[in-house]
Design a protein around this motif. Structure first.
Motif, PDB file in Angstrom:
ATOM      1  N   THR A 184      20.336  11.811  35.729  1.00 19.37           N
ATOM      2  CA  THR A 184      20.635  10.943  34.584  1.00 19.37           C
ATOM      3  C   THR A 184      19.735   9.705  34.611  1.00 19.37           C
ATOM      4  N   GLU A 192      16.793   8.857  31.862  1.00 24.11           N
ATOM      5  CA  GLU A 192      16.932   7.639  31.087  1.00 24.11           C
ATOM      6  C   GLU A 192      15.663   6.787  31.193  1.00 24.11           C
ATOM      7  N   ASN A 246      26.705   5.813  28.233  1.00 22.57           N
ATOM      8  CA  ASN A 246      26.584   6.683  29.403  1.00 22.57           C
ATOM      9  C   ASN A 246      26.904   8.137  29.064  1.00 22.57           C
ATOM     10  N   VAL A 262      24.485  10.934  30.485  1.00 20.42           N
ATOM     11  CA  VAL A 262      24.975  11.969  31.403  1.00 20.42           C
ATOM     12  C   VAL A 262      24.854  13.352  30.763  1.00 20.42           C
ATOM     13  N   ALA A 320      21.479  14.833  31.046  1.00 24.67           N
ATOM     14  CA  ALA A 320      21.259  15.430  32.372  1.00 24.67           C
ATOM     15  C   ALA A 320      21.959  16.786  32.491  1.00 24.67           C
TER      16      ALA A 320
END
Ligand code: NCD
Length: 333
Positions: A28, A32, A300, A304, A307
């Protein structure tokens, strides 16, 4: 635990060992920090189906935007406008999506266990976006990332001690909450203590058996006073099945108010997975206040889920993580 399902599937938090959690969080971070153009080439032209049998704002949108940011093509199938309305089974819908070229299915379904069935029948990686009252693994992972960031633990090694000494109080409709269940299973793996709080109708005694590091506390003020993180949950009226709740009494005993927060937990991080019912489980001022990390949770969620999609569709996705040792990349997913 080696999975029976396509590698990269995520049906339940139970599948995640600490090493897997570490990899997902590292991936993640890596994604990012990656330039948008590079990220957009990772899943270029791969096909991802979003199969939603229940309403969703945050989860659906963030999976969709995550997929698009990776260059993937998405298609949304919802129970409202598809053959599901005509009675098509989950299995047949899944097989149809696979025949149309879907390589990964993100599923939200009212029946607990539905993602397992879909993963088994299609052989595709399936990402559980919430099944009944059972699991919501991507939500627990985004909550974990938010907690780690807000408590200033971001540089630390993700291991079974990461959240040692941290108490997370989850309050509200635990009975119907897949978010509570996934968090109560995930956070103790990293050393956190989880307090579950609510009235008996919404928090049965058996909830304490969800795993280690879980305690039931009926008194909200006591739970709040001992917590570094206060996660508030909505009362899931659509799942109450005739149960009548004394709304005024609930507010009186369990609402997270500014006054309670100031008096009992002036430094705690406030979380809520949404949708939030302002004025019921949480005061609007708290949701908008400085202790609230609710918007961080949403951000988030996107990170997440990006990912999780890479993990589902790129077998060597974890190799993207800088500094990941061979030993770590060789861990079973
Ligand atoms: C939750 C869900 O659908 O389980 N929302 C979410 O995904 N952010 C919680 C809820 O519906 O109350």
């Amino acid at each position: 635990m080696p999975s029976l399902y396509a590698p990269g599937s995520l049906n339940s938090v139970a599948e995640l060992e600490v090493a897997n959690i570490r990899q997902i969080l590292a991936l993640t971070d890596r994604l990012e920090a990656m330039p948008a153009q590079e990220r957009a080439s990772l899943l270029k032209n791969r096909r991802i189906a979003l199969l939603f049998y229940e309403s969703s704002t945050r989860t659906r949108t963030s999976f969709e935007l995550a997929a698009k940011s990776l260059g993937a093509t998405t298609t949304l199938v919802s129970d409202k406008s598809s053959s599901i309305e005509k009675g098509e089974s989950l299995k047949d819908t899944g097989l149809t999506l696979r025949a149309l070229g879907a390589e990964c299915i993100v599923l939200r379904h009212p029946a607990s266990g539905a993602p397992f069935l879909l993963a088994r029948t299609t052989g595709l990686p399936v990402l559980n976006a919430g099944d009944g009252m059972a699991q919501h693994p991507s939500q627990a992972l985004l909550d974990l990332r938010t907690i780690v960031q807000r408590l200033g633990l971001a540089g630390r090694t993700v291991d079974e001690h990461l959240l040692q000494g941290i108490t997370v109080a989850i309050t509200g409709d635990i009975r119907h909450s897949r978010v509570a269940r996934s968090n109560a299973m995930l956070l103790p793996k990293l050393g956190a203590k989880v307090l579950l709080c609510g009235p008996p109708e919404l928090l049965p005694e058996e909830a304490a058996t969800l795993g280690q590091g879980i305690e039931l506390v009926r008194d909200f003020e006591a739970a709040l006073a001992g917590a570094q993180v206060a996660m508030m949950l909505r009362i899931q009226s659509e799942r109450l099945a005739g149960l009548k709740l004394d709304r005024a009494g609930y507010i009186e005993r369990f609402q997270l108010t500014e006054e309670r927060l100031r008096r009992l937990a002036p430094c705690a991080v406030v979380l809520h997975p949404g949708p939030m019912i302002r004025g019921l489980e949480i005061e609007g001022e708290v949701a908008d206040g400085p202790q609230s990390a609710i918007e961080d949770q949403v951000r988030n969620g996107l990170a997440v889920r990006t990912a999780l999609l890479v993990r589902a569709l790129l077998p060597d996705g974890t190799a993207l993580v800088h500094g990941t040792s061979n030993e770590q990349t060789a861990q079973p997913r």
